[in-house]
Design an enzyme around this catalytic site. Structure first.
Site, mmCIF file in Angstrom:
data_model
loop_
_atom_site.group_PDB
_atom_site.id
_atom_site.type_symbol
_atom_site.label_atom_id
_atom_site.label_comp_id
_atom_site.label_asym_id
_atom_site.label_seq_id
_atom_site.Cartn_x
_atom_site.Cartn_y
_atom_site.Cartn_z
ATOM 1 C CD GLU A 116 -2.961 -1.417 0.103
ATOM 2 O OE1 GLU A 116 -2.836 -0.357 -0.650
ATOM 3 O OE2 GLU A 116 -3.551 -2.309 0.327
ATOM 4 C CG HIS A 139 -4.300 0.159 5.760
ATOM 5 N ND1 HIS A 139 -5.612 0.225 5.906
ATOM 6 C CD2 HIS A 139 -3.850 -1.191 5.369
ATOM 7 C CE1 HIS A 139 -6.142 -0.829 5.282
ATOM 8 N NE2 HIS A 139 -5.002 -1.784 4.888
ATOM 9 C CG HIS A 141 -7.330 -5.160 7.792
ATOM 10 N ND1 HIS A 141 -6.686 -6.187 6.977
ATOM 11 C CD2 HIS A 141 -6.962 -4.008 6.790
ATOM 12 C CE1 HIS A 141 -5.914 -5.883 6.143
ATOM 13 N NE2 HIS A 141 -6.263 -4.577 5.976
ATOM 14 C CD GLU A 169 -15.114 11.862 24.510
ATOM 15 O OE1 GLU A 169 -14.040 12.533 24.508
ATOM 16 O OE2 GLU A 169 -15.931 12.297 25.515
ATOM 17 C CG HIS A 210 -8.938 -3.165 2.759
ATOM 18 N ND1 HIS A 210 -8.283 -3.434 1.575
ATOM 19 C CD2 HIS A 210 -8.340 -3.238 3.793
ATOM 20 C CE1 HIS A 210 -7.336 -3.592 1.864
ATOM 21 N NE2 HIS A 210 -6.988 -3.304 3.178
#
Ligand code: 13P
Ligand code: ZN
Length: 270
Positions: A116, A139, A141, A169, A210
């Site tokens: 990525e 990044h 998951h 929040e 994703h």
């Protein structure tokens, strides 16, 4: 030269990847992090002119020429970073023409940076244009974020509203909202371009089916954004179809006014 394994940026990266793994967000090789380093600080630990090998960037990264990044390796497990940073991480410098990354340290087994990389580097470009103190793209998951994104429309205003309505929040932590991309082929330049476009307005971007990208001036901030979205997505999913009390728009507005925050446009009803 100081011992690089004791450098704050390596220690923090090890801690963050371990924390993300323990949260259950980064199965197998899932997730990747890139961290823009300070050249002077790196020079205390490495000869920054000694290039081990070069790796093609796969896209035009000239806007980042000369910049040095600590990046997780492709196919590497967050679970394993702490016990072997030199294999699972790498430090790369973007070459003057932006077509290659010069490896200064790491990827000891012959590996390379995350698949990525385009999304990370393009996101750095977009965030640095908004905030010169920006440093980190992370990044991951996270389970509930992906679950919420599975049952909700891939609409960033709707998704942001649902998060703001589920935890007081949220509007305070991310008044700029969450960008949402449709399901796309990951690991490509195209998803990098689309992510960076969202990063012009948001520090968090969800990739449908994703995962999520969080950014910030340090690892804590990027982690904290993902953590806040994920915790709220968990609340949303646990109460799915049964919510009786959702945060009214006037309270969300009140919170933003109290903290003097500019909210993402078009999320709240007028
Ligand atoms: P990498 O192992 O190449 O970092 O890929 C993991 C991932 O999460 C892809 O989106
Ligand atoms: Zn991923």
């Amino acid at each position: 030269m100081k011992d690089i394994l004791k450098a704050p940026f390596i220690v923090e990266m090890c801690e963050t990847t371990a924390n993300m793994y323990r949260q259950g967000w980064d199965e197998r090789n899932g997730g990747n992090i890139s961290y823009l380093l300070d050249e002077k600080e790196v020079a205390e630990y490495l000869d920054i002119n000694k290039v081990i090998r070069t790796i093609p960037t796969g896209f035009d990264a000239t806007k980042l020429a000369g910049k040095i990044f600590l990046v997780t390796g492709t196919g590497k497990y967050f679970k394993n970073v702490q016990k072997d940073p030199e294999t699972n991480l790498g430090i790369v410098k973007i070459s003057a023409d932006g077509t290659t990354a010069e490896l200064l340290w790491g990827y000891k087994d012959g590996g390379k940076f995350t698949s990525e990389f385009p999304a990370h580097m393009m996101s750095h470009i977009a965030r640095l244009e908004q905030d010169p103190n920006h440093r980190v793209v992370a990044h991951s998951h996270p389970t509930y974020t992906i679950a919420m994104n599975t049952v909700c429309p891939a609409d960033e205003r709707d998704f942001t509203h649902k998060l703001w309505q589920s935890n007081t929040e949220c509007v305070v932590v991310f008044p700029d909202g969450v960008g949402v991309l449709p399901c796309m082929v990951c690991g490509t330049e195209a998803i990098g371009i689309a992510t960076a476009e969202k990063m012009k307005d948001h520090r968090i971007v969800v990739w449908t089916n994703h995962g999520i990208y969080g950014t910030g001036k340090d690892l804590d901030e990027a982690f904290g954004l993902i953590e806040t979205v994920e915790k709220t997505a968990q609340i949303y999913m646990l109460s799915l179809g049964h919510a009786v009390n959702i945060i009214p728009d006037d309270v969300i507005r009140g919170l933003a006014e109290l903290w003097n925050l500019k909210m993402m446009d078009g999320v709240l009803d007028d």
